[in-house]
Design a protein around this motif. Sequence first.
Motif, PDB file in Angstrom:
ATOM      1  N   ASN A  28       0.810  -1.219   0.000  1.00 38.57           N
ATOM      2  CA  ASN A  28       0.000   0.000   0.000  1.00 38.57           C
ATOM      3  C   ASN A  28       0.849   1.278   0.000  1.00 38.57           C
ATOM      4  OD1 ASN A  28      -2.667   1.014  -0.161  1.00 38.57           O
ATOM      5  ND2 ASN A  28      -2.602   1.611   1.988  1.00 38.57           N
ATOM      6  N   HIS A  29       2.053   1.179  -0.609  1.00 34.82           N
ATOM      7  CA  HIS A  29       2.915   2.352  -0.666  1.00 34.82           C
ATOM      8  C   HIS A  29       2.441   3.311  -1.748  1.00 34.82           C
ATOM      9  CE1 HIS A  29       6.507  -0.072   1.174  1.00 34.82           C
ATOM     10  NE2 HIS A  29       5.609   0.316   2.087  1.00 34.82           N
ATOM     11  N   GLU A  30       2.562   4.617  -1.431  1.00 36.09           N
ATOM     12  CA  GLU A  30       2.180   5.628  -2.403  1.00 36.09           C
ATOM     13  C   GLU A  30       3.235   5.797  -3.493  1.00 36.09           C
ATOM     14  OE1 GLU A  30      -1.580   6.728  -0.910  1.00 36.09           O
ATOM     15  OE2 GLU A  30      -0.558   7.289  -2.763  1.00 36.09           O
ATOM     16  N   TYR A  31       4.518   5.779  -3.088  1.00 41.26           N
ATOM     17  CA  TYR A  31       5.590   6.114  -4.009  1.00 41.26           C
ATOM     18  C   TYR A  31       6.180   4.859  -4.635  1.00 41.26           C
ATOM     19  CZ  TYR A  31       5.806  10.812  -1.890  1.00 41.26           C
ATOM     20  OH  TYR A  31       5.522  12.074  -1.452  1.00 41.26           O
ATOM     21  N   MET A  32       6.381   4.920  -5.957  1.00 35.99           N
ATOM     22  CA  MET A  32       7.006   3.813  -6.674  1.00 35.99           C
ATOM     23  C   MET A  32       8.005   4.371  -7.677  1.00 35.99           C
ATOM     24  SD  MET A  32       3.875   1.097  -7.193  1.00 35.99           S
ATOM     25  CE  MET A  32       4.986  -0.260  -7.615  1.00 35.99           C
ATOM     26  N   TYR A  33       9.013   3.557  -7.995  1.00 40.69           N
ATOM     27  CA  TYR A  33      10.134   4.028  -8.806  1.00 40.69           C
ATOM     28  C   TYR A  33      10.573   2.939  -9.784  1.00 40.69           C
ATOM     29  CZ  TYR A  33      10.433   7.036  -4.671  1.00 40.69           C
ATOM     30  OH  TYR A  33      10.142   7.880  -3.638  1.00 40.69           O
ATOM     31  N   HIS A  47      11.814   6.846 -14.102  1.00 40.98           N
ATOM     32  CA  HIS A  47      10.564   7.549 -13.823  1.00 40.98           C
ATOM     33  C   HIS A  47      10.104   7.169 -12.427  1.00 40.98           C
ATOM     34  CE1 HIS A  47       9.436   9.175 -17.817  1.00 40.98           C
ATOM     35  NE2 HIS A  47       9.930   8.050 -18.324  1.00 40.98           N
ATOM     36  N   TYR A  48       9.228   7.985 -11.865  1.00 44.44           N
ATOM     37  CA  TYR A  48       8.672   7.638 -10.578  1.00 44.44           C
ATOM     38  C   TYR A  48       7.230   8.129 -10.477  1.00 44.44           C
ATOM     39  CZ  TYR A  48       9.801  12.463  -9.111  1.00 44.44           C
ATOM     40  OH  TYR A  48       9.883  13.830  -9.008  1.00 44.44           O
ATOM     41  N   SER A  49       6.572   7.689  -9.407  1.00 44.02           N
ATOM     42  CA  SER A  49       5.176   8.049  -9.191  1.00 44.02           C
ATOM     43  C   SER A  49       4.954   8.316  -7.709  1.00 44.02           C
ATOM     44  CB  SER A  49       4.267   6.913  -9.661  1.00 44.02           C
ATOM     45  OG  SER A  49       2.943   7.121  -9.244  1.00 44.02           O
ATOM     46  N   VAL A  50       4.244   9.397  -7.423  1.00 50.87           N
ATOM     47  CA  VAL A  50       3.969   9.721  -6.019  1.00 50.87           C
ATOM     48  C   VAL A  50       2.548   9.328  -5.616  1.00 50.87           C
ATOM     49  CG1 VAL A  50       5.692  11.551  -5.995  1.00 50.87           C
ATOM     50  CG2 VAL A  50       3.298  12.108  -6.507  1.00 50.87           C
ATOM     51  N   GLY A  51       1.851   8.658  -6.509  1.00 46.62           N
ATOM     52  CA  GLY A  51       0.522   8.179  -6.171  1.00 46.62           C
ATOM     53  C   GLY A  51      -0.210   7.739  -7.425  1.00 46.62           C
ATOM     54  N   GLU A  52      -1.320   7.053  -7.217  1.00 51.21           N
ATOM     55  CA  GLU A  52      -2.127   6.565  -8.338  1.00 51.21           C
ATOM     56  C   GLU A  52      -2.454   7.710  -9.296  1.00 51.21           C
ATOM     57  OE1 GLU A  52      -5.439   3.990  -7.211  1.00 51.21           O
ATOM     58  OE2 GLU A  52      -6.700   5.105  -8.606  1.00 51.21           O
ATOM     59  N   GLY A  53      -2.222   7.456 -10.578  1.00 49.18           N
ATOM     60  CA  GLY A  53      -2.537   8.436 -11.600  1.00 49.18           C
ATOM     61  C   GLY A  53      -1.468   9.487 -11.838  1.00 49.18           C
ATOM     62  N   THR A  54      -0.369   9.421 -11.087  1.00 51.77           N
ATOM     63  CA  THR A  54       0.707  10.406 -11.254  1.00 51.77           C
ATOM     64  C   THR A  54       1.987   9.737 -11.722  1.00 51.77           C
ATOM     65  OG1 THR A  54       1.775  10.271  -9.078  1.00 51.77           O
ATOM     66  CG2 THR A  54      -0.218  11.607  -9.234  1.00 51.77           C
ATOM     67  N   THR A  55       2.757  10.450 -12.555  1.00 51.06           N
ATOM     68  CA  THR A  55       4.084   9.993 -12.946  1.00 51.06           C
ATOM     69  C   THR A  55       4.985  11.207 -13.106  1.00 51.06           C
ATOM     70  OG1 THR A  55       3.637  10.042 -15.320  1.00 51.06           O
ATOM     71  CG2 THR A  55       3.194   7.964 -14.168  1.00 51.06           C
ATOM     72  N   ARG A  68       0.615   4.533 -14.019  1.00 50.26           N
ATOM     73  CA  ARG A  68       0.259   4.109 -12.650  1.00 50.26           C
ATOM     74  C   ARG A  68      -1.264   4.219 -12.545  1.00 50.26           C
ATOM     75  NH1 ARG A  68       2.500   5.269  -7.316  1.00 50.26           N
ATOM     76  NH2 ARG A  68       1.630   3.642  -5.971  1.00 50.26           N
ATOM     77  N   LEU A  69      -1.950   3.311 -13.193  1.00 50.19           N
ATOM     78  CA  LEU A  69      -3.413   3.332 -13.220  1.00 50.19           C
ATOM     79  C   LEU A  69      -3.989   2.814 -11.915  1.00 50.19           C
ATOM     80  CD1 LEU A  69      -4.087   2.129 -16.880  1.00 50.19           C
ATOM     81  CD2 LEU A  69      -3.982   4.474 -15.987  1.00 50.19           C
ATOM     82  N   LYS A  70      -3.285   1.904 -11.271  1.00 49.98           N
ATOM     83  CA  LYS A  70      -3.692   1.389  -9.981  1.00 49.98           C
ATOM     84  C   LYS A  70      -2.564   1.613  -8.982  1.00 49.98           C
ATOM     85  CE  LYS A  70      -6.723  -2.310 -11.628  1.00 49.98           C
ATOM     86  NZ  LYS A  70      -7.003  -3.771 -11.562  1.00 49.98           N
ATOM     87  N   LYS A  71      -2.904   1.828  -7.748  1.00 48.38           N
ATOM     88  CA  LYS A  71      -1.908   2.153  -6.732  1.00 48.38           C
ATOM     89  C   LYS A  71      -0.846   1.065  -6.615  1.00 48.38           C
ATOM     90  CE  LYS A  71      -1.615   3.640  -1.906  1.00 48.38           C
ATOM     91  NZ  LYS A  71      -2.416   3.916  -0.687  1.00 48.38           N
ATOM     92  N   GLN A  72      -1.260  -0.186  -6.761  1.00 49.36           N
ATOM     93  CA  GLN A  72      -0.323  -1.273  -6.519  1.00 49.36           C
ATOM     94  C   GLN A  72       0.554  -1.601  -7.720  1.00 49.36           C
ATOM     95  OE1 GLN A  72      -3.638  -1.403  -6.559  1.00 49.36           O
ATOM     96  NE2 GLN A  72      -4.450  -3.386  -7.238  1.00 49.36           N
ATOM     97  N   ASN A  73       0.269  -1.013  -8.888  1.00 47.44           N
ATOM     98  CA  ASN A  73       1.008  -1.373 -10.094  1.00 47.44           C
ATOM     99  C   ASN A  73       1.693  -0.170 -10.723  1.00 47.44           C
ATOM    100  OD1 ASN A  73       0.019  -3.982  -9.835  1.00 47.44           O
ATOM    101  ND2 ASN A  73      -1.670  -3.660 -11.255  1.00 47.44           N
ATOM    102  N   PHE A  74       2.904  -0.407 -11.224  1.00 47.14           N
ATOM    103  CA  PHE A  74       3.647   0.642 -11.900  1.00 47.14           C
ATOM    104  C   PHE A  74       4.286  -0.010 -13.126  1.00 47.14           C
ATOM    105  CE2 PHE A  74       5.184   4.620 -12.614  1.00 47.14           C
ATOM    106  CZ  PHE A  74       6.456   4.960 -12.181  1.00 47.14           C
TER     107      PHE A  74
END
Lengths: 111, 111
Positions: A28-33, A47-55, A68-74
């Motif tokens: 359930n982490h917000e940030y992904m890289y 690239h990175y994402s700070v939450g669902e729908g953001t890159t 990042r369409l879903k929080k759990q997937n990047f």
Amino acid sequence: NAGVTQTPKFRVLKTGQSMTLLCAQDMNHEYMYWYRQDPGMGLRLIHYSVGEGTTAKGEVPDGYNVSRLKKQNFLLGLESAAPSQTSVYFCASRHPGGELFFGEGSRLTVL
Amino acid sequence: GENVEQHPSTLSVQEGDSAVIKCTYSDSASNYFPWYKQELGKRPQLIIDIRSNVGEKKDQRIAVTLNKTAKHFSLHITETQPEDSAVYFCAALEGNTPLVFGKGTRLSVIA
């Protein structure tokens, strides 16, 4: 609790082909890289994402796209692979305290 | 943006000796400094971290020191063992910006 899972783990592409790397986290982490790792170059942020729908773009974004369409997937996409994109790719998610949890890595070879 | 320099790039020590890896950072606003260990063919994993309000932290044979004034931090490994052989990465973080990694130090512990 699997942590961070990357698929596929190995892939060989021909120049010009496209592919997508999938990263999934169950913490359930917000940030992904997405990082790439090349000998002597350390870990470079793509690239990175700070939450669902953001890159957002990192240090070496050219030639890659992400979603990042879903929080759990990047997802990391290569639209037209080049030999310079031969590398080991690591996905990571970030605990609110700062620790990064990495996937096992995906080894990509572009011929 | 933040820039992290790491030295040395390679380090060889005899088993039982100590190893020290040093990093400098450029952004005085950085407040979190983790160290990651990456064994051959594996993913990076956090081994120790320190925050800017602490000068030193120890966990068994490993310790990290932070000098905020000089903007440098160091990893100390005592009584090195063959299983300490790996690549070690330092990193710096300011707020919610992405972690910035050093280029890594390859440590070899010679039995």
